[in-house]
Design a protein around this motif. Structure first.
Motif, PDB file in Angstrom:
ATOM      1  N   THR A   1      -5.784  17.692 -11.429  1.00 44.63           N
ATOM      2  CA  THR A   1      -4.963  16.485 -11.444  1.00 44.63           C
ATOM      3  C   THR A   1      -4.166  16.905 -12.698  1.00 44.63           C
ATOM      4  OG1 THR A   1      -6.900  14.934 -10.775  1.00 44.63           O
ATOM      5  CG2 THR A   1      -5.093  14.082 -11.738  1.00 44.63           C
ATOM      6  N   ASP A   2      -2.855  16.583 -12.665  1.00 42.09           N
ATOM      7  CA  ASP A   2      -2.016  16.998 -13.839  1.00 42.09           C
ATOM      8  C   ASP A   2      -1.488  15.622 -14.228  1.00 42.09           C
ATOM      9  OD1 ASP A   2      -0.208  17.906 -15.645  1.00 42.09           O
ATOM     10  OD2 ASP A   2       1.101  18.905 -14.253  1.00 42.09           O
ATOM     11  N   VAL A   3      -2.210  15.261 -15.427  1.00 41.55           N
ATOM     12  CA  VAL A   3      -2.050  13.978 -16.060  1.00 41.55           C
ATOM     13  C   VAL A   3      -0.994  13.898 -17.104  1.00 41.55           C
ATOM     14  CG1 VAL A   3      -4.418  13.304 -15.583  1.00 41.55           C
ATOM     15  CG2 VAL A   3      -3.783  14.471 -17.607  1.00 41.55           C
ATOM     16  N   ARG A   4      -0.146  15.268 -17.521  1.00 37.95           N
ATOM     17  CA  ARG A   4       0.655  15.177 -18.404  1.00 37.95           C
ATOM     18  C   ARG A   4       1.908  14.266 -18.262  1.00 37.95           C
ATOM     19  NH1 ARG A   4       1.413  21.767 -18.280  1.00 37.95           N
ATOM     20  NH2 ARG A   4       1.196  21.246 -16.100  1.00 37.95           N
ATOM     21  N   PRO A   5       2.408  14.337 -17.093  1.00 38.36           N
ATOM     22  CA  PRO A   5       3.529  12.983 -17.093  1.00 38.36           C
ATOM     23  C   PRO A   5       2.988  11.679 -17.542  1.00 38.36           C
ATOM     24  CG  PRO A   5       3.444  14.301 -15.144  1.00 38.36           C
ATOM     25  CD  PRO A   5       2.350  14.654 -15.939  1.00 38.36           C
ATOM     26  N   GLN A   6       1.800  11.088 -17.116  1.00 40.33           N
ATOM     27  CA  GLN A   6       1.298   9.939 -17.490  1.00 40.33           C
ATOM     28  C   GLN A   6       1.124   9.692 -19.005  1.00 40.33           C
ATOM     29  OE1 GLN A   6       0.267  11.784 -14.799  1.00 40.33           O
ATOM     30  NE2 GLN A   6       0.097  10.638 -13.139  1.00 40.33           N
ATOM     31  N   VAL A   7       0.611  10.967 -19.463  1.00 38.49           N
ATOM     32  CA  VAL A   7      -0.013  11.080 -20.955  1.00 38.49           C
ATOM     33  C   VAL A   7       1.250  10.795 -21.919  1.00 38.49           C
ATOM     34  CG1 VAL A   7      -0.590  12.312 -22.821  1.00 38.49           C
ATOM     35  CG2 VAL A   7      -1.976  12.243 -20.652  1.00 38.49           C
ATOM     36  N   TYR A   8       2.435  11.642 -21.219  1.00 33.65           N
ATOM     37  CA  TYR A   8       3.691  11.537 -21.956  1.00 33.65           C
ATOM     38  C   TYR A   8       4.372  10.313 -21.882  1.00 33.65           C
ATOM     39  CZ  TYR A   8       8.370  12.450 -23.665  1.00 33.65           C
ATOM     40  OH  TYR A   8       9.760  12.224 -24.030  1.00 33.65           O
ATOM     41  N   GLN A   9       4.312   9.533 -20.832  1.00 32.85           N
ATOM     42  CA  GLN A   9       4.653   8.314 -20.823  1.00 32.85           C
ATOM     43  C   GLN A   9       4.134   7.092 -21.423  1.00 32.85           C
ATOM     44  OE1 GLN A   9       7.475   7.086 -19.110  1.00 32.85           O
ATOM     45  NE2 GLN A   9       7.844   9.176 -18.815  1.00 32.85           N
ATOM     46  N   ALA A  10       2.915   7.374 -21.908  1.00 32.85           N
ATOM     47  CA  ALA A  10       2.047   6.442 -22.789  1.00 32.85           C
ATOM     48  C   ALA A  10       2.427   6.948 -24.347  1.00 32.85           C
ATOM     49  CB  ALA A  10       0.529   6.827 -22.568  1.00 32.85           C
ATOM     50  N   ILE A  11       2.736   8.043 -24.316  1.00 34.47           N
ATOM     51  CA  ILE A  11       2.987   8.212 -25.995  1.00 34.47           C
ATOM     52  C   ILE A  11       4.589   7.529 -26.069  1.00 34.47           C
ATOM     53  CG2 ILE A  11       3.938   9.996 -27.508  1.00 34.47           C
ATOM     54  CD1 ILE A  11       2.154  12.009 -25.820  1.00 34.47           C
ATOM     55  N   ARG A  12       5.521   7.980 -25.116  1.00 35.77           N
ATOM     56  CA  ARG A  12       6.919   7.275 -25.223  1.00 35.77           C
ATOM     57  C   ARG A  12       6.611   5.738 -25.234  1.00 35.77           C
ATOM     58  NH1 ARG A  12      11.113   8.879 -21.082  1.00 35.77           N
ATOM     59  NH2 ARG A  12      12.176   7.083 -22.244  1.00 35.77           N
ATOM     60  N   GLY A  13       5.943   5.207 -24.366  1.00 37.72           N
ATOM     61  CA  GLY A  13       5.731   3.669 -24.429  1.00 37.72           C
ATOM     62  C   GLY A  13       5.056   3.197 -25.401  1.00 37.72           C
ATOM     63  N   ASN A  14       4.589   4.042 -26.432  1.00 41.92           N
ATOM     64  CA  ASN A  14       4.120   3.541 -27.650  1.00 41.92           C
ATOM     65  C   ASN A  14       4.739   3.836 -28.878  1.00 41.92           C
ATOM     66  OD1 ASN A  14       1.237   1.989 -27.231  1.00 41.92           O
ATOM     67  ND2 ASN A  14       1.156   3.609 -25.890  1.00 41.92           N
ATOM     68  N   ASP A  15       5.852   4.424 -28.537  1.00 45.47           N
ATOM     69  CA  ASP A  15       6.781   4.826 -29.704  1.00 45.47           C
ATOM     70  C   ASP A  15       6.103   5.666 -30.702  1.00 45.47           C
ATOM     71  OD1 ASP A  15       9.465   4.892 -30.578  1.00 45.47           O
ATOM     72  OD2 ASP A  15       9.129   3.322 -31.950  1.00 45.47           O
ATOM     73  N   TRP A  16       5.253   6.566 -30.282  1.00 42.17           N
ATOM     74  CA  TRP A  16       4.688   7.309 -31.002  1.00 42.17           C
ATOM     75  C   TRP A  16       5.614   8.665 -31.046  1.00 42.17           C
ATOM     76  CZ3 TRP A  16      -0.553   6.895 -27.941  1.00 42.17           C
ATOM     77  CH2 TRP A  16      -1.089   5.639 -28.326  1.00 42.17           C
ATOM     78  N   GLY A  17       5.480   9.371 -32.506  1.00 36.30           N
ATOM     79  CA  GLY A  17       6.161  10.561 -32.759  1.00 36.30           C
ATOM     80  C   GLY A  17       5.076  11.746 -32.194  1.00 36.30           C
ATOM     81  N   LEU A  18       5.778  12.727 -31.377  1.00 34.40           N
ATOM     82  CA  LEU A  18       5.080  13.689 -30.721  1.00 34.40           C
ATOM     83  C   LEU A  18       5.280  15.110 -31.458  1.00 34.40           C
ATOM     84  CD1 LEU A  18       3.429  14.885 -28.283  1.00 34.40           C
ATOM     85  CD2 LEU A  18       5.387  15.040 -27.103  1.00 34.40           C
ATOM     86  N   LEU A  19       4.314  15.472 -32.101  1.00 34.38           N
ATOM     87  CA  LEU A  19       4.368  16.961 -32.875  1.00 34.38           C
ATOM     88  C   LEU A  19       3.876  18.201 -31.914  1.00 34.38           C
ATOM     89  CD1 LEU A  19       3.012  15.685 -36.148  1.00 34.38           C
ATOM     90  CD2 LEU A  19       5.317  16.035 -35.567  1.00 34.38           C
TER      91      LEU A  19
END
Length: 86
Positions: free
Chosen positions: A48-66
């Motif tokens: 299962t490739d969850v990366r797209p969903q994880v990225y959407q969760a990061i964007r949806g919460n307005d977190w900075g991705l390092l």
């Protein structure tokens, strides 16, 4: 497989609940925030490739991705795991 993530602009303890809600994420380990940054290790279901969903969760919460990468095991690591004595 494992995903390694480092975020900023996160309130302590909020990441775990968000990522546990992503289908395919089996376990979430969050380190103590340091210098305003949170590091996470996500254990995900094989196949299962969850990366797209994880990225959407990061964007949806307005977190900075390092940092965001999938950790892979080398052939040597797999061999050692298979041949180690209990």
């Amino acid at each position: 497989y494992h995903l390694s993530i480092q975020l900023t602009d996160v309130k302590a303890g909020t990441c775990e609940d968000v990522f546990r809600g992503v289908t395919g994420v089996e376990e979430v380990k969050e380190t103590a925030p340091e210098n305003g940054q949170v590091s996470l290790a996500l254990t995900c279901s094989a196949g299962t490739d969850v990366r797209p969903q994880v990225y959407q969760a990061i964007r949806g919460n307005d977190w900075g991705l390092l940092e965001f990468h999938r950790e892979t095991r080398s052939l040597e690591t797999v061999f050692r795991e298979l041949t180690k004595e209990n």
